[in-house]
Design a protein around this motif. Structure first.
Motif, mmCIF file in Angstrom:
data_model
loop_
_atom_site.group_PDB
_atom_site.id
_atom_site.type_symbol
_atom_site.label_atom_id
_atom_site.label_comp_id
_atom_site.label_asym_id
_atom_site.label_seq_id
_atom_site.Cartn_x
_atom_site.Cartn_y
_atom_site.Cartn_z
ATOM 1 N N GLU A 161 19.394 35.124 88.635
ATOM 2 C CA GLU A 161 18.062 35.155 88.025
ATOM 3 C C GLU A 161 17.000 34.682 89.005
ATOM 4 N N VAL A 162 17.290 33.619 89.744
ATOM 5 C CA VAL A 162 16.334 33.112 90.736
ATOM 6 C C VAL A 162 16.095 34.169 91.814
ATOM 7 N N LEU A 163 17.162 34.785 92.307
ATOM 8 C CA LEU A 163 17.003 35.846 93.316
ATOM 9 C C LEU A 163 16.182 37.009 92.764
ATOM 10 N N ALA A 164 16.450 37.388 91.531
ATOM 11 C CA ALA A 164 15.715 38.498 90.926
ATOM 12 C C ALA A 164 14.211 38.203 90.883
ATOM 13 N N LEU A 213 7.887 36.568 93.122
ATOM 14 C CA LEU A 213 7.236 35.387 92.559
ATOM 15 C C LEU A 213 7.444 34.211 93.505
ATOM 16 N N ASP A 214 6.504 33.291 93.506
ATOM 17 C CA ASP A 214 6.686 32.075 94.307
ATOM 18 C C ASP A 214 7.576 31.107 93.527
ATOM 19 N N THR A 215 7.847 29.960 94.120
ATOM 20 C CA THR A 215 8.750 28.984 93.506
ATOM 21 C C THR A 215 8.217 28.521 92.154
ATOM 22 N N GLY A 259 12.011 28.664 83.148
ATOM 23 C CA GLY A 259 12.004 27.407 82.391
ATOM 24 C C GLY A 259 12.806 26.302 83.063
ATOM 25 N N ILE A 260 12.736 26.263 84.397
ATOM 26 C CA ILE A 260 13.443 25.223 85.150
ATOM 27 C C ILE A 260 12.473 24.577 86.131
ATOM 28 N N ALA A 261 12.878 23.490 86.751
ATOM 29 C CA ALA A 261 12.023 22.772 87.694
ATOM 30 C C ALA A 261 11.947 23.525 89.025
ATOM 31 N N PRO A 262 10.825 23.413 89.734
ATOM 32 C CA PRO A 262 10.696 24.075 91.040
ATOM 33 C C PRO A 262 11.799 23.674 92.020
ATOM 34 N N GLY A 263 12.208 22.418 92.004
ATOM 35 C CA GLY A 263 13.288 21.978 92.884
ATOM 36 C C GLY A 263 14.606 22.668 92.557
ATOM 37 N N THR A 264 14.820 22.953 91.283
ATOM 38 C CA THR A 264 16.026 23.664 90.859
ATOM 39 C C THR A 264 15.989 25.099 91.371
ATOM 40 N N VAL A 265 14.811 25.713 91.347
ATOM 41 C CA VAL A 265 14.658 27.066 91.891
ATOM 42 C C VAL A 265 15.038 27.060 93.369
#
Length: 173
Positions: free
Chosen positions: A122-125, A132-134, A142-148
């Protein structure tokens, strides 16, 4: 008597333009996440249908393509939950083979993507296919930028290791 042609309203023209320009990118992003072309097409179609019914809100969204992808993935989860209650799972799961020509992706890359955990896909997509940026990716998922950042790093490392190993096997010593 003169026949009157109906002129499409602004809402319909905006949505039609959005669909034509962004449907393929949304489909690729969902395909990377789910790994099944037919399912991805169904999910994206459902998401675009929902976008049309709420176009006044979606058109003002900061990232309408991301809205489509997130909605498609949410529909998948809802379907999965509904099916889980309806049918007992027998322990088998087959993923439809998608050829590179159908998806626009290299078959080796698609195979490697399917091996990644769902959140990494999902992050790669969002990051690669929707550009999209971080922060945008974090908001959509619906997650934290650090998690991305962590998921993206792990996914890229895993893909690099898998694809480099495969290339070395093909070339030989």
């Amino acid at each position: 008597m003169r026949s009157l042609r109906r002129v499409p309203d602004v809402k319909q023209r905006e949505f039609t333009e959005f669909y034509r320009s962004d449907q393929a990118a949304c489909l690729r992003a969902v395909l990377v996440s789910v790994g099944d072309r037919q399912l991805a097409e169904d999910l994206v179609a459902e998401a675009f249908t929902r976008a049309w019914t709420s176009w006044h809100k979606v058109s003002r969204h900061p990232a309408p393509r991301a809205w489509i992808v997130r909605t498609a993935l949410n529909v998948r989860v809802s379907r999965w939950r509904r099916q889980r209650r309806e049918v007992a799972w027998d322990g088998t799961h087959e993923v439809e083979d998608v050829s590179a020509g159908d998806s626009g992706l290299d078959p080796a890359l698609l195979t490697a993507l399917r091996r990644l955990p769902r959140r990494q896909r999902e992050v790669l997509a969002c990051r690669v296919f929707l550009d999209l940026d971080t922060a945008g990716t974090a908001t959509v998922l619906g997650i934290a930028p650090g998690t991305v950042t962590a998921h993206l790093s792990r996914a890229v490392a895993s893909l690099r290791a898998h694809l480099v190993d495969e290339e070395q096997l093909e070339v030989g010593p």
